[in-house]
Enzyme design. Structure first.
Site, short mmCIF file in Angstrom:
data_model
loop_
_atom_site.label_atom_id
_atom_site.label_comp_id
_atom_site.label_asym_id
_atom_site.label_seq_id
_atom_site.Cartn_x
_atom_site.Cartn_y
_atom_site.Cartn_z
N GLU A 1 -4.30 -6.56 3.02
CA GLU A 1 -3.04 -7.21 3.38
C GLU A 1 -3.03 -8.70 3.05
O GLU A 1 -2.00 -9.25 2.64
CB GLU A 1 -2.76 -6.99 4.87
CG GLU A 1 -2.47 -5.53 5.23
CD GLU A 1 -3.71 -4.62 5.23
OE1 GLU A 1 -4.84 -5.14 5.21
OE2 GLU A 1 -3.53 -3.38 5.23
N LEU B 1 -5.91 -1.87 -1.00
CA LEU B 1 -5.76 -1.85 0.45
C LEU B 1 -6.24 -3.18 1.04
O LEU B 1 -7.39 -3.29 1.47
CB LEU B 1 -6.59 -0.68 0.98
CG LEU B 1 -6.16 0.04 2.25
CD1 LEU B 1 -7.10 1.19 2.55
CD2 LEU B 1 -5.96 -0.85 3.42
N PRO C 1 -4.26 -9.16 9.08
CA PRO C 1 -5.05 -9.88 8.07
C PRO C 1 -4.22 -10.83 7.21
O PRO C 1 -4.77 -11.72 6.59
CB PRO C 1 -5.64 -8.75 7.22
CG PRO C 1 -5.61 -7.53 8.07
CD PRO C 1 -4.40 -7.70 8.96
N GLU D 1 0.84 -1.19 0.00
CA GLU D 1 0.00 0.00 0.00
C GLU D 1 0.88 1.25 0.00
O GLU D 1 1.72 1.40 0.89
CB GLU D 1 -0.92 -0.02 1.24
CG GLU D 1 -1.88 -1.20 1.22
CD GLU D 1 -2.36 -1.63 2.61
OE1 GLU D 1 -2.12 -0.90 3.59
OE2 GLU D 1 -2.94 -2.73 2.71
N GLN E 1 1.97 -1.96 5.84
CA GLN E 1 2.19 -0.55 6.17
C GLN E 1 2.54 -0.34 7.65
O GLN E 1 3.35 0.51 7.98
CB GLN E 1 0.98 0.28 5.76
CG GLN E 1 1.30 1.73 5.60
CD GLN E 1 0.24 2.46 4.80
OE1 GLN E 1 -0.79 2.81 5.34
NE2 GLN E 1 0.49 2.68 3.54
N HIS F 1 -0.63 1.65 15.95
CA HIS F 1 0.55 1.89 15.12
C HIS F 1 1.82 1.53 15.90
O HIS F 1 2.88 2.06 15.63
CB HIS F 1 0.62 3.37 14.69
CG HIS F 1 -0.45 3.78 13.73
ND1 HIS F 1 -1.76 3.94 14.09
CD2 HIS F 1 -0.39 4.05 12.40
CE1 HIS F 1 -2.46 4.31 13.03
NE2 HIS F 1 -1.67 4.39 12.00
C1 LIG Z 1 -5.87 -2.77 7.80
C2 LIG Z 1 -5.19 -1.47 7.57
N1 LIG Z 1 -4.26 -1.38 6.63
C3 LIG Z 1 -3.59 -0.24 6.42
C4 LIG Z 1 -3.85 0.88 7.18
C5 LIG Z 1 -3.08 2.17 6.99
N2 LIG Z 1 -3.96 3.20 6.42
C6 LIG Z 1 -4.53 4.15 7.21
S1 LIG Z 1 -5.58 5.11 6.36
C7 LIG Z 1 -5.31 4.27 4.92
C8 LIG Z 1 -6.07 4.67 3.69
C9 LIG Z 1 -7.55 4.51 3.84
O1 LIG Z 1 -8.21 4.98 2.72
P1 LIG Z 1 -9.78 5.06 2.66
O2 LIG Z 1 -10.37 3.76 3.07
O3 LIG Z 1 -10.12 5.53 1.29
O4 LIG Z 1 -10.21 6.12 3.74
P2 LIG Z 1 -9.82 7.67 3.81
O5 LIG Z 1 -8.56 7.73 4.62
O6 LIG Z 1 -9.64 8.16 2.42
O7 LIG Z 1 -10.96 8.32 4.51
C10 LIG Z 1 -4.37 3.27 5.11
C11 LIG Z 1 -3.88 2.36 4.07
C12 LIG Z 1 -4.83 0.73 8.18
N3 LIG Z 1 -5.16 1.75 8.99
N4 LIG Z 1 -5.48 -0.45 8.36
#
Ligand SMILES: Cc1ncc(C[n+]2csc(CCOP(=O)(O)OP(=O)(O)O)c2C)c(N)n1
Ligand SMILES: Cc1ncc(C[n+]2csc(CCOP(=O)(O)OP(=O)(O)O)c2C)c(N)n1
Ligand SMILES: [Mg+2]
Ligand SMILES: [Mg+2]
Lengths: 352, 324, 324, 352
Positions: free
Chosen positions: C60, C58, C89, C29, C82, C129
């Site tokens: 895992e 997105l 997952p 990601e 990330q 985190h």
């Molecule tokens: C399971 C998981 N994988 C990766 C992340 C890291 N991460 C935090 S926000 C994000 C992007 C999320 O995008 P979206 O679902 O479009 O929501 P937005 O932030 O745009 O509101 C990622 C990859 C996470 N929080 N949880």
């Protein structure tokens, strides 16, 4: 199952596009929606400042996402549950949660804890999509009890790629859970654009595979969001099961304070979006209806600003948490080893 | 007291707990109509209705995630994972939510989820029906873990899990589901979590075991009769561990063999050995020996006898310890 | 030799490995366009094209599962998770496939997957985190695990992982991504898996550590200067473990403190203690002490200093051991 | 994206429903398809007997699923990869894998190991749906290399509920991986009927959410399956990405040898399905075209039976595996501890 592909819209542009109306919303409702929009906007803008001042930690900006949150929640009754992601961190404010609580959460302070049942607002979900099954379970569980409450789960475009979104949506479909799957499609997951997230023509298309109807709405149009959610809630209460709402918007701010989108985003597109951002659009609507004299605007804005001033003061007045809180709530009855661990920790801290 | 098989004892516990508390419900793949692939949930749907014994879609993360929401609505879900190795998709929910949510609500909200699953090998099953995943669960904060070794404990520990305000995972030794019979108290019956059981008293060596390894340890003890007096300690609950019972036995014998079916590295036997290395170093007359599965994928079943801890391997470890 | 931060060293390793072997690709990601949220993969897409540095959806489990298929097509995927707690997952794919597939092909097919992720706390981050999930990975058969503690090792161990024919998981101490600088050999550089490093020599006590706990152990050793001569053993690879180095150090000092950031129960420190209880019992002058995170969810960051092992806690353990 | 909702069919019923034809298939092809159907049917029926005789362990019966496997694989070239679930355990036979290998797998013997690259057949996937991302990865990986190979992943109706199916399908859609997602919709997942699995009107509907076209075919019609798969393969090779095929059938046998469906299944529905089972239907088709004289039928059947006799003999002739195989292939270079473990194990086994 019906998927509405067209973007629903109520608010016009003051020029060629006419304003619409939502049946059943009176002027007081419109002003309350405005107050809530300003509250969230102020929360967000102040938070960014507080972050820069080192008063809160990393913060996920929700600028231009307020209309989705306010519009959707306004369609709920207080018994209904909200399942926020980090992008809706302050949504509890719409349910009377003190802003200091949310600020404390972003300050990494246990004063940011709340009992979900106090506000019918689940804890902020930090992992992507994993709260979708929670919301499905809550909604279904309420239905099993014969209660009329429903639930709304907020998640992003990126979340639709996760297995947990899929499993939750599918459970909800099969169980006819009274659930609104509210997708904030801001077209980015951090730096990943929607076209790398899915080949589906619209995110609403995903609903078909779960036997769930879907609607698409302009996410910067608080009235359209309200109306679509109200219909979804009505379906839910009528026992017809979940609805998927794709609210289309555009992330006009960084993903979070730690992010620098200049590498990946088109600044012109962001500028365009900032020009049509959701609070300003609703202000225009109210003005065109003669509902928002300058004094009122200032009053609402001032009240929100004051609330935030008091909130950050309250959050900062929290004493540092006692190490005991590391152990206190992990189990209903903590194991004996925790007492020993805490005693040892206190001894070492005292020595140090 | 009836004589029940281990899986019948589980079924009995579920019947009593669903009858006792209208908030308890059972959910999982094939638990309803057919009563579970091992028939652990047989009869529940008929007795309590299809709202209290639910056939879910095929999705383990979905099951556990939905259970979290059910708790928020006041239910006490008992989730079946159909098999050990098919529980892994639920680990994400377990670690990031089930074990954390109470803490994040400042202790205000309870998540009285029970996860139960058949585990372990020796049943001549196709691949991936044989895992012993307890270490993944035990390592997870906010979660408790119990593993019964007898029909009575299977009933009593499951009842305790269901009544517990915290999430509890129960691993049921499928090897003994139908082959082990034992007397089981009638009616409601609870074996408190966190209390070990001396399955057999002895004075020379303590064999620490749980689940399917307990009868094996007992057989090893019998095989060693005359050579050594072997105490068999059945931990019953891995988390919270009954440290007092463990330390008391070791204080007596000074020699310990820990038996575990799971792969060795970072398995639960390591935790037991670590506790002894920390808290019983002066009591130990020799090394703490581990008899475990190997650090390899659980093999195809023609090889499983070579993989699984055996009476001979346990006895060998005891002998090595005595000769130390 | 350049002076690089830890994350720059990782980036350097990736550049060299992608240049060396056209079958290596990076996926995850946000690894492409933006070069990773920590910029570990910065520049790769520009240099090697978007087919070799791929921004994935997105998901895992999808990332790791797709990587399995990529191996079958002859690729050597380097997957970024990330963050630690967002890797859960992928555990299902890791346990049921990544760690098993080679065995199930009778050793005929290789799965040279590298999984790398930032791990650990102390960075004042929002919830989830901060996890140290290495025990879940280490317990999984068929998988190797390494955790660097210096920029040079971050480069060399990652290169070794990428070249290894087996799946290797690398946990990178995010606490030190940007704050730790060190000299890093230029060009291709490999630190072989399975070899520990004596970070500091000493004769009274061995502090065993890995990753972010190594500098902490070194600080504790400094804090104890005059009181005790502390050897710090940096394990570097958790699986396979350099048992010889561990036993050699303990044979010398006879006293061991094992430090781990993860929750205590069934963590990797337990494995170290268990090995000592099994193989070094006669060398030990006292208990094996563990200084670890607690068996609770990783707390909100205003509490994290209380949760994380500290110099004071390590020093305290050393003192207790010396006083034993 | 187009979802064909109608069930494709080529084979008639010999009465009112006329037989169709598949362009490009000549008589030799038809007879080869027949031979393959009989081979799998014989494998399956003999395996059930072998299980009852205690010669193999638990076995997942695929009676009446043969047409899906044969039809789909016949549309592939040998370079293309097959990702089977346990329901397609013997699909390797269609690629020249010895039946003894598959029997050995069900006997829990390492002689059941194979190198996937030898047949372009992945190992049998026992967990539900987790091989879908593998297939997506392989297909994408081939495309990245500029090779023309594609992949087919076989999975059941139940599998569509799993997160791994979702993530794999979504990756394939985004990456335009040359993949055929072949869903064997036999309407049951052990005892769980399709309507408890999903609220979608058809499983093919799931494809929409991934931006993937879909077709539905009669799963007992080997020609319809072949034709639909051939089209999907053509799309894949043309760089147009994945296709979802829902093959609709009905599980007319127990889930596996350990299962007793009498508790949950309607025996009348099973009887009906057995009457229209896939091998008999294709025999009727061939007879109506004058292609299947009795001698040929007997010859084909006899050859398959002979192959199975030899296979079970070969599988049973395998000596018990050496304990060394517990350790041998877990790692390319086994750690030193394995030597020690094996030596100790041998010593204990020798003592015992
Ligand atoms: C399971 C998981 N994988 C990766 C992340 C890291 N991460 C935090 S926000 C994000 C992007 C999320 O995008 P979206 O679902 O479009 O929501 P937005 O932030 O745009 O509101 C990622 C990859 C996470 N929080 N949880
Ligand atoms: C992840 C996972 N969960 C549960 C199981 C147990 N299980 C084996 S087959 C099966 C039903 C599968 O149904 P379906 O996908 O429709 O395929 P079919 O067996 O009908 O071909 C289940 C639940 C499993 N193998 N893997
Ligand atoms: Mg987004
Ligand atoms: Mg099925």
């Amino acid at each position: 199952m019906r998927v509405e592909r067209d973007l629903r819209r109520v608010i016009g542009d003051g020029e060629s596009l006419p304003d619409g109306e939502v049946e059943g919303l009176d002027d007081a409702d419109l002003l309350e929606l405005y107050r809530q929009l300003v509250l969230l906007r102020t929360y967000d803008e102040r938070s960014l400042v507080y972050h820069r001042q080192g008063r809160i930690g990393t913060y996920a900006i929700f600028w231009n996402h307020e209309a989705m949150q306010v519009g959707a929640v306004y369609a709920l009754s207080d018994d209904d549950w909200i399942f926020p992601s980090y992008r809706e961190s302050a949504i509890g404010l719409l349910r009377g949660m003190p802003a200091a609580t949310v600020l404390s959460w972003w300050r990494g302070h246990p004063a940011g804890w709340w009992n979900p049942a106090d506000y019918n607002v689940a804890s902020i979900c930090v992992p992507i999509g994993t709260h979708v099954p929670h919301a499905a379970g809550l909604a279904w569980g309420k239905k099993l009890r014969g209660e009329s409450a429903c639930a709304v789960a907020f998640f992003g475009d990126g979340a639709t790629s996760e297995g947990s979104f899929h499993e939750g949506a599918n459970f909800a479909g099969v169980l006819k859970a009274p659930l609104v799957l509210f997708c904030n499609n801001n077209q980015w997951a951090i730096s990943t654009p929607l076209e790398l997230q899915t080949a589906a023509e619209t995110l609403a298309d995903k609903a078909v595979g779960y036997g769930i109807p879907a609607a698409r709405v302009d996410g910067a149009d608080v009235l359209a969001v309200y109306e679509a959610t109200r219909e979804a809630v009505a379906r839910a209460r009528a026992g017809e099961g979940p609805t998927f709402i794709e609210a289309v918007t555009y992330r006009a701010a960084p993903h979070a304070t730690a992010d620098d989108p200049s590498v990946y985003i088109d600044p012109a597109r962001v500028e365009e979006e900032r020009r049509r951002e959701c609070v300003g659009r609703f202000e225009g609507y109210l003005r065109r209806r003669g509902l928002l004299p300058d004094e009122l605007r200032e009053q609402v804005t001032g009240e929100a600003a004051q609330l935030m001033r008091e909130a950050i003061a309250a959050a900062e007045a929290e004493p540092d948490p006692d190490p005991e809180l590391v152990f206190a709530h992990a189990y209903a009855a903590p194991p004996a080893s925790f007492d020993h661990d805490l005693a040892e920790l206190r001894r070492v801290l005292a020595d140090g | 007291m009836g004589e029940l098989t281990l899986v019948e004892a589980i079924n009995d516990a579920l019947h009593h707990e669903l009858a006792r508390d209208p908030n308890v419900l059972v959910m999982g793949e094939d638990v309803g109509l057919v009563g579970g692939v091992f028939r652990a949930t047989a009869g529940l749907r008929e007795t309590f209705g299809e709202d209290r014994c639910i056939d879910t879609p095929l999705a383990e993360a979905g099951i556990l995630g939905t259970a979290v929401g059910l708790c928020m609505a006041g239910w006490r879900p008992v989730c079946e994972m159909q098999y050990d190795a098919f529980s892994y998709p639920c680990l994400d929910q377990l670690i990031n939510h089930v074990g954390r949510y109470r803490w994040r609500s400042g202790g205000k909200m309870e998540f009285p989820i029970t996860v139960r699953m058949p585990y372990g090998g020796g049943v001549r099953a196709p691949e991936l029906h044989d895992d012993s995943p307890e270490a993944y669960y035990v390592h997870t904060p906010g979660v408790k873990v119990a593993i019964p070794s007898t029909p009575a404990d299977a009933k009593g520990l499951l009842a305790a899990a269901i009544r517990d305000p915290d999430p509890v995972v129960i691993f049921e030794p499928k090897l003994h589901y139908r082959t082990m019979r034992g007397s089981v108290p009638d009616g409601e019956y609870v074996v408190p979590l966190g209390r070990a059981r001396v399955a057999r008293e002895g004075s020379d060596v303590t064999v620490v075991a749980y689940g399917a390894m307990v009868p094996l340890a007992e057989q090893a003890a019998s095989a060693l009769a005359g050579e050594a007096s072997v105490e068999v300690l059945d931990l019953r609950t891995l988390k919270p561990l009954d440290e007092d019972a463990l330390l008391a036995s070791v204080a007596k014998t000074g020699r310990v063999v820990v038996v575990q079916e799971a792969p060795r590295t970072c398995g639960y036997a390591a935790e037991v050995a670590a506790i002894l290395a920390e808290k019983a170093i002066l009591d130990l007359h020799g090394p703490v020996l581990r008899v475990t599965g190997y650090d390899v994928p659980y093999p195809y079943w023609k090889l499983e006898d070579a993989y699984m801890p055996s009476v001979a391997r346990v006895a060998d470890a005891v002998r090595r310890l005595l000769a130390f």
